[in-house]
Design a protein around this motif. Sequence first.
Motif, PDB file in Angstrom:
ATOM      1  N   ALA A  75      43.541  49.125  28.008  1.00  0.00           N
ATOM      2  CA  ALA A  75      44.543  48.549  28.373  1.00  0.00           C
ATOM      3  C   ALA A  75      46.357  48.129  28.461  1.00  0.00           C
ATOM      4  O   ALA A  75      47.055  47.085  29.040  1.00  0.00           O
ATOM      5  N   HIS A 106      46.640  41.286  22.687  1.00  0.00           N
ATOM      6  CA  HIS A 106      45.519  41.303  24.453  1.00  0.00           C
ATOM      7  C   HIS A 106      44.551  39.862  23.939  1.00  0.00           C
ATOM      8  O   HIS A 106      43.906  40.498  25.231  1.00  0.00           O
ATOM      9  N   ARG A 109      43.695  39.495  27.476  1.00  0.00           N
ATOM     10  CA  ARG A 109      43.475  40.821  28.554  1.00  0.00           C
ATOM     11  C   ARG A 109      42.082  41.302  28.365  1.00  0.00           C
ATOM     12  O   ARG A 109      41.802  42.337  28.953  1.00  0.00           O
TER      13      ARG A 109
END
Length: 214
Positions: A75, A106, A109
């Motif tokens: 990521a 995150h 994401r």
Amino acid sequence: MYSSDEAQAYADQHTTPESPLLARLNRETHVQLLHARMLSGHAQGRLLSMLSHMVRPRRVLELGTFTGYSALCLAEGLAESGLMHTVEQNPELETRIRRYIREAGHEDRIRLHIGDARAVVSGLQETWDLVFIDADKINNDTYYELVLPHVRPGGFLLIDNVLWGDKVLPSYPIKPSDKDTHAVRAFNDKVQADARVENVFLPLRDGLLLVRKL
């Protein structure tokens, strides 16, 4: 002649350190879980991050989250609008994975899916820029054929544990009952002969196969 352990220690000393969060996850995994060797770890994690930064993917797929270490590394290189899907079959790991995704910032994401990778991936309508396959080895070929049609031309796949403890080497005597080793060896041979891709076999850790779709 210097030992491979010394060479590995030297390489680790000359690789950018893992973040404090990743170091904590690494330590926690080794202290609290069985099969902690499944975690990517420092050197491989930095390679995953580096490759992700090079590709700057908009869509990443990971099969086999374990405790989330490799997902966090991949990521790091996502494009600004990038999104990562990661699939883990063991529901007992979900709380730990989500905690570290949250701590890494995150949550928007990384999308975690708990379940069978074949069923999850079949339901995702995405074109992948980067795929990391690190699930049950006997199904490497199944996962490969499942995702390859949905990888963009020029996109990349990474398959972990392709050395399988060096048991795939020609000099190693494989028992007929050792289905995992036979599967990994057959998969490696298949990719080598696959005209749809080009590939590089990296003897890092337990072996990492880097594949580019043509």
